[in-house]
Motif scaffolding. Structure first.
Motif, PDB file in Angstrom:
ATOM      1  N   MET A   1       5.772   6.196   4.636  1.00 54.45           N
ATOM      2  CA  MET A   1       5.941   4.858   4.061  1.00 54.45           C
ATOM      3  C   MET A   1       4.694   4.042   4.326  1.00 54.45           C
ATOM      4  O   MET A   1       4.263   3.889   5.477  1.00 54.45           O
ATOM      5  CB  MET A   1       7.155   4.157   4.675  1.00 54.45           C
ATOM      6  N   ALA A   2       4.067   3.491   3.284  1.00 54.41           N
ATOM      7  CA  ALA A   2       2.774   2.838   3.400  1.00 54.41           C
ATOM      8  C   ALA A   2       2.902   1.477   4.072  1.00 54.41           C
ATOM      9  O   ALA A   2       3.930   0.806   3.999  1.00 54.41           O
ATOM     10  CB  ALA A   2       2.137   2.682   2.025  1.00 54.41           C
ATOM     11  N   LEU A   3       1.798   1.052   4.714  1.00 52.51           N
ATOM     12  CA  LEU A   3       1.693  -0.275   5.282  1.00 52.51           C
ATOM     13  C   LEU A   3       1.204  -1.240   4.209  1.00 52.51           C
ATOM     14  O   LEU A   3       0.288  -0.935   3.457  1.00 52.51           O
ATOM     15  CB  LEU A   3       0.703  -0.263   6.448  1.00 52.51           C
ATOM     16  N   THR A   4       1.801  -2.436   4.155  1.00 52.89           N
ATOM     17  CA  THR A   4       1.437  -3.357   3.079  1.00 52.89           C
ATOM     18  C   THR A   4       0.921  -4.701   3.574  1.00 52.89           C
ATOM     19  O   THR A   4       0.351  -5.451   2.801  1.00 52.89           O
ATOM     20  CB  THR A   4       2.651  -3.620   2.174  1.00 52.89           C
ATOM     21  N   ALA A 160      -2.521   9.501   7.914  1.00 50.19           N
ATOM     22  CA  ALA A 160      -1.597  10.530   7.422  1.00 50.19           C
ATOM     23  C   ALA A 160      -0.435  10.725   8.391  1.00 50.19           C
ATOM     24  O   ALA A 160       0.727  10.868   7.974  1.00 50.19           O
ATOM     25  CB  ALA A 160      -2.349  11.841   7.209  1.00 50.19           C
ATOM     26  N   LEU A 161      -0.727  10.728   9.682  1.00 58.77           N
ATOM     27  CA  LEU A 161       0.325  10.905  10.681  1.00 58.77           C
ATOM     28  C   LEU A 161       1.286   9.715  10.685  1.00 58.77           C
ATOM     29  O   LEU A 161       2.514   9.881  10.752  1.00 58.77           O
ATOM     30  CB  LEU A 161      -0.298  11.080  12.063  1.00 58.77           C
ATOM     31  N   ILE A 162       0.732   8.515  10.606  1.00 58.66           N
ATOM     32  CA  ILE A 162       1.578   7.317  10.637  1.00 58.66           C
ATOM     33  C   ILE A 162       2.436   7.221   9.384  1.00 58.66           C
ATOM     34  O   ILE A 162       3.610   6.838   9.448  1.00 58.66           O
ATOM     35  CB  ILE A 162       0.692   6.067  10.839  1.00 58.66           C
ATOM     36  N   ARG A 166       6.445   6.896   9.676  1.00 57.37           N
ATOM     37  CA  ARG A 166       7.154   5.756   9.105  1.00 57.37           C
ATOM     38  C   ARG A 166       8.169   6.207   8.048  1.00 57.37           C
ATOM     39  O   ARG A 166       9.282   5.676   7.972  1.00 57.37           O
ATOM     40  CB  ARG A 166       6.153   4.775   8.513  1.00 57.37           C
ATOM     41  N   GLY A 167       7.784   7.192   7.244  1.00 55.99           N
ATOM     42  CA  GLY A 167       8.718   7.720   6.269  1.00 55.99           C
ATOM     43  C   GLY A 167       9.944   8.340   6.921  1.00 55.99           C
ATOM     44  O   GLY A 167      11.077   8.182   6.434  1.00 55.99           O
ATOM     45  N   GLN A 180       3.239   0.860  13.870  1.00 58.11           N
ATOM     46  CA  GLN A 180       2.193   0.111  13.186  1.00 58.11           C
ATOM     47  C   GLN A 180       0.808   0.624  13.594  1.00 58.11           C
ATOM     48  O   GLN A 180       0.637   1.188  14.672  1.00 58.11           O
ATOM     49  CB  GLN A 180       2.269  -1.380  13.550  1.00 58.11           C
ATOM     50  N   THR A 181      -0.172   0.385  12.726  1.00 61.15           N
ATOM     51  CA  THR A 181      -1.573   0.650  13.065  1.00 61.15           C
ATOM     52  C   THR A 181      -2.423  -0.524  12.600  1.00 61.15           C
ATOM     53  O   THR A 181      -2.123  -1.156  11.583  1.00 61.15           O
ATOM     54  CB  THR A 181      -2.084   1.940  12.404  1.00 61.15           C
ATOM     55  N   VAL A 182      -3.476  -0.799  13.352  1.00 64.34           N
ATOM     56  CA  VAL A 182      -4.455  -1.813  12.938  1.00 64.34           C
ATOM     57  C   VAL A 182      -5.810  -1.152  12.693  1.00 64.34           C
ATOM     58  O   VAL A 182      -6.843  -1.824  12.701  1.00 64.34           O
ATOM     59  CB  VAL A 182      -4.572  -2.945  13.987  1.00 64.34           C
ATOM     60  N   ASP A 183      -5.791   0.149  12.452  1.00 70.45           N
ATOM     61  CA  ASP A 183      -7.045   0.888  12.257  1.00 70.45           C
ATOM     62  C   ASP A 183      -7.911   0.307  11.138  1.00 70.45           C
ATOM     63  O   ASP A 183      -9.133   0.195  11.276  1.00 70.45           O
ATOM     64  CB  ASP A 183      -6.747   2.358  11.937  1.00 70.45           C
TER      65      ASP A 183
END
Length: 419
Positions: A1-4, A160-162, A166-167, A180-183
């Protein structure tokens, strides 16, 4: 699931909200979520390894060290190992709700001290995609949300891992904002994470001494310090030659790029002529460059002269420093001066020397007659680890589920008032 979301603070706020629901998950719900994450990671192996190949290519082109490239690499075997580690974490007992203390006051009020989640755990680390999975899985198993900053070198792999994790959470009906990631925000994301007091409860850095020092000194969020690994093995006067050779080679060669690999070998002068030639020969046969003092150089060929800087170097490569010490006292003094308080081991047949070493060495893990490579959460039975804590507050040594919980007191009365 993508971060938006469009800012680090928004993502940390969402993690804070998600932490409330994650903290209330049952043991079975958390196990099911982690099992789903493990399955999703394996199902996405091709996408993960493809992203990792791009990261490796960019890393090699930018001059990333051999040690960091090794830590960055995720082939199919390592991806499956990550999934297996998540399943091991799922199988561990739930650390939340453990009763740590229980008593009854004289007035009949009952007190119960229980383990509870921190809330939101942050982590800043370098070129280590395995940490992305390990910390997320440990955080979720202990009822926490997590915010990750995994560094530019592993950005595609971590994404890819996150996405897979999340999915998997969403498929289980769990708020995916718990991971979450802030990369993508680069250094600004790291700075925001270090100063997110009130949104992030604790921050765990993993990586170089410079990264850890930066996080410790600049963060306003409480930090659990994980340290560099200037790790020592002492070959005592009575050390068995077969043990000395096998243990030193294993501790240096099995995986030289990790923090529990030995970096300095100290040899008691009374054992030097007996042990140094064989130990050095075995190390050199395994491709190790030995940086030795003048006595070591007289006992073995092709030794690079050691300088003062060698005693304070975490090589993370097929290099090791070697020094002759007069006695146990000098060995202990050397370790006090140069150790990062990670792991030290003594090889000895003398019970008194072993007892002194265990009692006097001030490191997170102190060993007798075994390889320093055993300092590891997986080897200790934690399933995985957040890191090796070299501090003394709250957590020390390999950090597993228990170290990702805090405590609270539950007080139950029946109308009592304080007189």
């Amino acid at each position: 699931m993508a971060l938006t979301t469009t800012s680090p603070r928004e993502r940390m706020t969402l993690a804070r909200v998600a932490a409330r629901s994650v903290a209330l998950l049952s043991d079975d719900e958390k196990r099911a979520a982690l099992t789903s994450i493990a399955d999703a990671i394996e199902a996405d192996t091709d996408a993960i390894t493809a992203a990792n190949s791009e990261d490796l290519q960019r890393g090699a082109g930018s001059g990333l060290s051999t040690a960091l490239l090794d830590r960055l690499k995720l082939d199919a075997t390592r991806v499956h190992a990550l999934a297996d580690a998540v399943r091991e974490i799922a199988a561990l007992p739930d650390p939340v709700g453990r009763v740590l203390d229980e008593r009854v006051m004289a007035n009949g009020v009952t007190l119960t001290k229980v383990a509870v989640p921190f809330g939101v755990i942050g982590s800043i680390y370098e070129a280590r995609p395995n940490v992305t999975v390990d910390i997320a899985a440990l955080a979720l198993r202990s009822g926490n949300a997590v915010v990750l900053r995994g560094g530019t070198a592993a950005e595609l792999t971590n994404a890819a891992l996150i996405t897979a994790m999340r999915g998997a959470l969403a498929s289980c009906g769990i708020d995916p904002e718990a991971v979450q990631t802030v990369d993508e925000f680069g250094r600004e994301g790291a700075r925001e994470l270090m100063h997110a007091r009130g949104l992030v409860d604790v921050l765990v850095p993993r990586g170089s001494a410079q990264l850890i020092e930066t996080v410790v000194t600049e963060s306003s969020v409480p930090v659990i310090e994980t340290g560099a690994g200037i790790v020592h093995i002492l070959l005592d006067a009575t050390a068995r030659e077969d043990w000395a050779r096998e243990i030193v080679v294993n501790a240096k060669v099995q995986r030289p790029s990790v923090c529990n690999a030995v970096e300095t070998v100290l040899v008691h002068r009374d054992a030097a002529a007996r042990l140094v030639p064989g130990v050095v020969a075995d190390l050199q046969a395994a491709g190790v460059t030995v940086h030795g003092d003048s006595v070591v150089a007289t006992l073995a060929p092709d030794v690079v002269p050691a300088e003062e800087a060698d005693w304070m170097t975490e090589y993370l490569s097929l290099d090791v420093s070697m020094k002759i010490v007069e006695n146990l006292d000098e060995a202990l003094a050397h370790i006090r001066s140069y150790s990062t308080h990670h792991t030290e081991s003594i090889i000895t047949d003398d019970a008194a020397s072993a007892a002194r070493f265990l009692a006097e060495v001030d490191s997170a893990v102190v060993m007798v007659n075994t390889s320093t490579r055993f300092t590891d959460g997986g080897e200790f039975g934690f399933g995985a680890e957040v890191g090796i804590s070299t501090q003394k507050l709250h957590a020390r040594g390999p950090m597993g589920l228990a170290e990702l919980t805090s405590t609270k007191w539950l007080v139950r009365g029946a109308g009592q008032v304080r007189l």
